[in-house]
Design a protein around this motif. Structure first.
Motif, PDB file in Angstrom:
ATOM      1  N   PRO A  21       5.312   5.365   7.847  1.00  0.00           N
ATOM      2  CA  PRO A  21       5.326   6.824   8.046  1.00  0.00           C
ATOM      3  C   PRO A  21       5.241   7.630   6.759  1.00  0.00           C
ATOM      4  CG  PRO A  21       7.264   5.779   9.074  1.00  0.00           C
ATOM      5  CD  PRO A  21       6.514   4.699   8.361  1.00  0.00           C
ATOM      6  N   ILE A  22       5.582   7.068   5.621  1.00  0.00           N
ATOM      7  CA  ILE A  22       5.556   7.885   4.401  1.00  0.00           C
ATOM      8  C   ILE A  22       4.152   7.951   3.814  1.00  0.00           C
ATOM      9  CG2 ILE A  22       6.441   8.188   2.062  1.00  0.00           C
ATOM     10  CD1 ILE A  22       9.067   6.899   3.020  1.00  0.00           C
ATOM     11  N   ASN A  23       3.545   6.776   3.536  1.00  0.00           N
ATOM     12  CA  ASN A  23       2.216   6.864   2.887  1.00  0.00           C
ATOM     13  C   ASN A  23       1.064   6.936   3.882  1.00  0.00           C
ATOM     14  OD1 ASN A  23       2.800   3.898   3.088  1.00  0.00           O
ATOM     15  ND2 ASN A  23       0.896   3.641   1.954  1.00  0.00           N
ATOM     16  N   GLU A  24       1.292   6.596   5.137  1.00  0.00           N
ATOM     17  CA  GLU A  24       0.259   6.730   6.173  1.00  0.00           C
ATOM     18  C   GLU A  24      -1.076   6.157   5.719  1.00  0.00           C
ATOM     19  OE1 GLU A  24       0.466  11.000   6.683  1.00  0.00           O
ATOM     20  OE2 GLU A  24       1.633  10.758   8.503  1.00  0.00           O
ATOM     21  N   GLY A  25      -1.028   5.049   5.005  1.00  0.00           N
ATOM     22  CA  GLY A  25      -2.260   4.378   4.584  1.00  0.00           C
ATOM     23  C   GLY A  25      -2.777   4.776   3.215  1.00  0.00           C
ATOM     24  N   ALA A  26      -2.270   5.868   2.673  1.00  0.00           N
ATOM     25  CA  ALA A  26      -2.795   6.345   1.385  1.00  0.00           C
ATOM     26  C   ALA A  26      -2.165   5.588   0.209  1.00  0.00           C
ATOM     27  CB  ALA A  26      -2.515   7.838   1.246  1.00  0.00           C
ATOM     28  N   LEU A  27      -2.901   5.487  -0.874  1.00  0.00           N
ATOM     29  CA  LEU A  27      -2.391   4.891  -2.115  1.00  0.00           C
ATOM     30  C   LEU A  27      -2.931   5.685  -3.297  1.00  0.00           C
ATOM     31  CD1 LEU A  27      -2.944   1.066  -1.460  1.00  0.00           C
ATOM     32  CD2 LEU A  27      -0.761   2.280  -1.407  1.00  0.00           C
ATOM     33  N   CYS A  28      -2.187   5.708  -4.400  1.00  0.00           N
ATOM     34  CA  CYS A  28      -2.692   6.341  -5.616  1.00  0.00           C
ATOM     35  C   CYS A  28      -3.468   5.305  -6.428  1.00  0.00           C
ATOM     36  CB  CYS A  28      -1.551   6.937  -6.427  1.00  0.00           C
ATOM     37  SG  CYS A  28      -0.601   5.708  -7.364  1.00  0.00           S
ATOM     38  N   ALA A  29      -3.907   5.698  -7.614  1.00  0.00           N
ATOM     39  CA  ALA A  29      -4.730   4.804  -8.448  1.00  0.00           C
ATOM     40  C   ALA A  29      -3.993   3.485  -8.739  1.00  0.00           C
ATOM     41  CB  ALA A  29      -5.074   5.508  -9.752  1.00  0.00           C
ATOM     42  N   LYS A  30      -2.704   3.565  -9.025  1.00  0.00           N
ATOM     43  CA  LYS A  30      -1.969   2.335  -9.365  1.00  0.00           C
ATOM     44  C   LYS A  30      -1.828   1.440  -8.132  1.00  0.00           C
ATOM     45  CE  LYS A  30       1.745   4.219 -11.316  1.00  0.00           C
ATOM     46  NZ  LYS A  30       1.418   5.642 -11.465  1.00  0.00           N
ATOM     47  N   GLY A  31      -1.465   2.050  -7.015  1.00  0.00           N
ATOM     48  CA  GLY A  31      -1.302   1.269  -5.790  1.00  0.00           C
ATOM     49  C   GLY A  31      -2.617   0.647  -5.350  1.00  0.00           C
ATOM     50  N   ALA A  32      -3.706   1.410  -5.530  1.00  0.00           N
ATOM     51  CA  ALA A  32      -5.016   0.917  -5.129  1.00  0.00           C
ATOM     52  C   ALA A  32      -5.485  -0.221  -6.034  1.00  0.00           C
ATOM     53  CB  ALA A  32      -6.027   2.063  -5.141  1.00  0.00           C
ATOM     54  N   ALA A  33      -4.863  -0.346  -7.216  1.00  0.00           N
ATOM     55  CA  ALA A  33      -5.260  -1.396  -8.166  1.00  0.00           C
ATOM     56  C   ALA A  33      -4.429  -2.666  -7.992  1.00  0.00           C
ATOM     57  CB  ALA A  33      -5.122  -0.873  -9.595  1.00  0.00           C
TER      58      ALA A  33
END
Lengths: 188, 808
Positions: free
Chosen positions: A78-90
């Motif tokens: 429920p918090i990130n709802e699938g989204a990630l920032c540059a660090k998370g996406a890496a």
């Protein structure tokens, strides 16, 4: 629409943007057929948590044959709802990385190089250093004669990268040894 | 956070101050934008215009280190213009308490100051008590010595003129923020304050946060949906690592570290357990002996008995007032007082102030154990530029660390949610988790003590310690278990079974728990609740996004702290549209209330602030080392040489270390006229040791830069993209000039003050990217936390003839 968001994403593998397409009445058959050829086909999904910042975005790690093949934001969390920032996406390139240290390394006093060692060797050597330092330098009584059992000359620094379980056991071990110089990123 | 990430969407007004939330917590920022979409006003008060400013309704540039002046101005505005929420202030805060006659504030100093020791005797910071020991109150708020009137007097000096002159914020901008945010001082509106390291990294860091606490209590914004004081904690599991305490001054669960003057278990409990005589005060810390005893039972297992004070005598005891934080550790290391130690998952050679000194200090160790994913400026300090390894004596162990995806366990996010992560793959090559390194390492040490004896061997050999590392074994121990068959509220539990709640923890040795705050997270009835993935919620819960069945949250799955302050004496929500809890006549519904007692009007209720002794929100907070009310003090290095409305320029009690390498620029030093602030980037984490080794992240943010205004650039003859030298009294750093209108010159006390900003994530082990920015920053810290003042120091800047650290 009867799809759960996660189920829908599994079928299309194409992200949240598609949701509006289906709502607009697009036919999903083709997308479904495409999904079966995705690189994550047959991979096991494992829930992990991004190792940066304190939002704790949940991430789905796709694992096939014991190898990490893909990571993506968990759309159900429920918090990130699938989204990630540059660090998370890496996350994928972070874990599969040529710069990783692969074996225990040892640098002798005054040496100019690292030497590869095995875990048994380094752990017994470290245990010896810990014990010798403690036996020599543990302060059992202070100037006032109060019992203090303190090892002022040894320290532990780090880390918010540790899990709760690791923090709990490291704290316990250090207090057992008498360590009082203890600190980590919470004070940065 | 008092609240949690999703709850930000419930705010009507959002003040982001001391944080660049959009870049440092990018994913969570969606909840700010969702509030904005629903009509909330978003304000960003920060020295630099950033992506957070771009998405806010307006940005307010401020001189770094003047937040208390800014916040004090708002408190004054609220008091002068009657913008506070009177019922809340009277009923739920200590505004009506009468402060004893001995308390005073004159010329920037509170009563009890001793200039020799640079500390306060806090004994005069107290309340008048009635014959039963309960604080005397004046609910009419007319008594001249009630907290409310002392607050009013204190902040009357923080008028718009004074605040504008010291902060550099225009009067219009002050009015705009003050009027907008204080509009939430009504029952149907909520405002939230979001801060991060931009507030903590000052010699007045704790008082920055106290100023927010006072403001939010005045506006009735604590305990409600969309309110609170929300620390955007910046590190991966820093909430959990604080709760489980990789820190010197406390032990797990926010209990004091044993001290030399508390020689016995009984003495510890006596000194640390508050007593309240008010029947309406829950005084929750009265239960501390139960939590402390359970922790000792966790550490020493069956060896801990009532007879031996649960092995309390074996623990290390620090001296009263002793500081064992980084700053003092590295100073002692520099002075050859430290033999060896561990640095794991941390890069202090980059992230601790005055890097030139700490790098030299590390050379003085006999041995050092590190555990990392990659080589860093810390692991490889022995062959740093300019140093001959043949002259460095330190024996260094570098253990390969497992990555998050290679291990399982729990982490706790900023909103106190506990999350379980599974192990996806085996660790790379010979890498191990910290647990899989420390458990066997301690077993080696234990074996040596059993074989050879030595000093105080029982402190180690009696530890309750497993043979191998199994994460879930520790998750269970953190929750806690019964050490003998026990009946709790009619339910029988066998020895070794999980304790259902911290209310079942005991001080008679029948329970063990490694952290009382987490008791209830892993129970016989509910299993490992960190693994819960159930989105179900009632309509009332869904209305504000509580998600009570997703994961678990400490304490007792309460998602919004102090939520009893969100209802009136009858248990009815102050804001029915965004109710957090509600008394339905028989029970509480919504969130887990702060204690299950009936509403106050029943006569059996409790005041809402259950963690403070008297049960009220502490507008007057006598526990801090630098005063019960915040006061603006300049950063230790400041561009001005006098305080505009006080005789005390900087904090009279800030902490510092003293060596030939710890120089400080004098106030308004003409050699260092520019204010430096430092910050993180989306693409790099902290000292950068990990993220610089990830090619895609390094490509996005490849080298060290310094942001400066076009006005400063022109003054210094610097063009965008030039190589420059930034210099403080302690060191020099090379950087690339980034000339941008994001940085604005400010008018401070009538003169122009320039600011520059730099990231601190680059280091020499990633060649050509630059090296530690913290070679510039000073080792001075907050008197309560010893967090260093990274956010405001003084430097100068010039164009470089040639760069050696950065590839152009």
């Amino acid at each position: 629409m009867s799809y759960t968001r996660r189920g829908f994403l599994k079928l299309t593998g194409a992200g949240v943007a598609c949701l509006s397409l289906s709502q607009l009445g697009f036919d999903l058959t083709e997308a479904r057929a495409y999904a079966t050829s995705l690189k994550t086909k047959g991979a096991k999904e494992v829930i992990t948590i991004c190792p940066f910042c304190s939002v704790s975005c949940h991430i789905i790690a796709h694992v096939r044959d014991g190898k990490l093949i893909s990571t993506e934001g968990d759309p159900d969390f429920p918090i990130n709802e699938g989204a990630l920032c540059a660090k998370g996406a890496a996350l994928l390139s972070m874990s599969r990385n040529e710069h990783r240290i692969k074996k225990p390394l040892y640098r002798a006093p005054y040496s100019e190089k690292w030497e590869e060692k095995d875990w048994d060797w380094v752990l017994s050597k470290i245990a010896r250093r810990v014990k010798d330092t403690r036996d020599k330098e543990l302060i059992e009584k202070n100037d006032k004669g109060q019992t203090v059992n303190r090892l002022d000359s040894m320290f532990l620094l780090g880390t918010s990268h540790a899990s709760n379980e690791e923090c709990a056991l490291i704290h316990q071990a250090m207090r057992g040894l008498g360590v009082v110089h203890m600190d980590h990123q919470a004070r940065i | 956070m008092t609240n949690h990430w999703i709850d930000i969407k419930n705010a009507d007004s959002i003040l982001i101050i001391g944080s660049n939330a959009a870049e440092h917590h990018p994913v969570s920022f969606k909840w700010v934008l969702r509030a904005k979409d629903a009509g909330a006003t978003v304000m960003h008060v920060d020295p630099k215009f950033s992506r957070t400013s771009a998405r806010s309704d307006f940005h307010v540039p401020i001189r770094s280190g003047t937040d208390i002046a800014f916040m004090g101005g708002m408190i004054n505005y609220v008091l002068e213009n009657g913008r506070y929420y009177k019922d809340y202030v009277v009923d739920y805060t200590n505004a009506s308490y009468i402060v004893s006659e001995g308390f005073e504030f004159n010329d920037g100093l509170f009563s009890g100051y001793d200039p020799k020791s640079r500390t306060y005797d806090q004994s005069s910071w107290k309340f008048d008590l009635d014959s039963k020991g309960v604080p005397k109150k004046d609910p009419s708020l007319k008594h001249p010595r009630c907290v409310f009137n002392l607050l009013k007097k204190h902040f009357s000096r923080y008028n718009i003129e004074n605040v504008s002159s010291v902060t550099g914020v225009s009067k219009d901008n002050l009015q705009k923020v003050y009027s907008t945010f204080s509009s939430t001082g009504t029952p149907d509106k909520a405002g939230t304050i979001m801060y991060a390291l931009g507030w903590t990294q000052h010699t007045v860091g704790v008082q920055n946060i106290r100023s927010a606490a006072i403001l939010q209590l005045l506006l009735g914004n604590i305990g409600v949906a969309g309110g609170g004081i929300n620390a955007l904690r910046g590190e991966p599991n820093v909430q959990g690592s604080t709760d489980h305490t990789l820190l010197y001054h406390i032990i797990p669960g926010y209990m004091a570290m044993p001290r030399a003057d508390w020689q016995t278990y009984d003495a510890y409990n006596k000194a640390n357990t508050p007593v309240s005589t008010d029947p309406h005060s829950a005084n929750w810390w009265q239960h501390k002996p139960k939590y402390f005893t359970s922790l000792l039972k966790g550490w020493y297992g069956e060896n801990a008995t009532a007879k031996n004070g649960y092995c309390y005598g074996l623990l290390p005891k620090i001296e009263k007032g002793a500081d064992h934080s980084y700053m003092f550790l590295f100073d002692r290391m520099y002075n050859n007082e430290i033999t060896g130690g561990f640095i794991i998952g941390l890069n202090p050679m980059n992230s601790v102030p005055n890097s030139n000194k700490v790098r030299k200090a590390l050379d003085n160790l006999d041995w050092l154990v590190t555990q990392e994913l990659h080589h860093s400026e810390t692991t490889d300090n022995w062959h740093r530029p300019g140093v001959d390894p043949k002259k460095v004596k330190t024996e260094v162990f570098l253990l390969p660390s497992a990555h998050r995806v290679e291990k399982e366990g729990t982490v706790t996010n900023s909103g106190r949610w506990l999350g379980w992560h599974d192990k996806a793959i085996e660790p790379e090559a010979d890498a191990r988790s910290f647990g899989a390194a420390f458990v066997p390492m301690m077993n080696e040490v234990r074996a040596l003590y059993k074989e050879e004896g030595g000093k105080l061997p029982e402190a180690i050999t009696l530890l309750n310690w497993p043979k191998t590392y199994n994460p879930e074994y520790w998750t269970r121990l953190i929750n806690g278990q019964f050490t003998k068959d026990t009946v709790v509220k009619g339910t029988k539990y066998k020895k070794g079974q999980q304790v259902p709640s911290f209310t079942a923890l005991s001080d008679d040795g029948s329970t063990m728990s490694l952290n009382w705050l987490y008791t209830g997270s892993y129970t016989e009835e509910g299993g490992n609740k960190a693994k819960r993935r159930n989105p179900q919620q009632t309509k009332m819960q869904a209305n504000i996004g509580l998600y009570p069945n997703w994961a678990w949250c400490w304490p007792v799955n309460r998602r919004i702290l102090y939520n009893r302050a969100s209802v009136n004496a009858d248990g009815m929500p102050l804001n029915p549209k965004k109710a957090v809890i509600k008394w339905d006549g028989k029970k509480w519904v919504g969130d887990v209330p702060d204690g299950g007692w009936k509403p106050l009007s029943s006569g059996k209720g409790k005041h809402p602030f259950i963690m403070s002794k008297h049960g009220h929100g502490q507008i007057f907070g006598p526990g801090r080392k630098d005063g019960p009310i915040p006061e603006h003090y300049e950063p230790v290095e400041t561009p001005i040489d006098s305080h505009p409305f006080s005789k005390q320029l900087s904090s009279p009690v800030y902490k510092f270390v003293d060596s030939s390498m710890d120089k400080l620029a004098k106030p308004a030093d003409p050699n260092f006229p520019i204010v430096l602030t430092t910050y993180s980037l989306t693409e790099h984490w902290c000292g950068g040791g990990e993220t610089r080794n990830v090619p895609n992240l390094l490509e996005a943010e490849p080298q060290l830069y310094v942001e400066m205004s076009p006005e400063l650039a022109e003054e210094k003859g610097i063009a965008n993209g030039d190589g420059v030298i930034v210099e403080s009294i302690r060191g020099k750093v090379e950087a690339i000039a980034m000339v941008t209108v994001r940085m604005r010159p400010l008018k401070v006390k009538g003169k122009t003050v320039h600011l520059v900003g730099m990231p601190f994530c680059f280091g020499w082990t990633t060649p050509g990217t630059g090296d530690s920015t913290n070679r510039l920053t000073p080792s001075v810290g907050d008197p309560n936390t010893t967090i260093p003042e990274y956010k405001a120091s003084c430097v100068n800047i010039r164009k470089a003839d040639k760069l050696t650290e950065i590839e152009m």
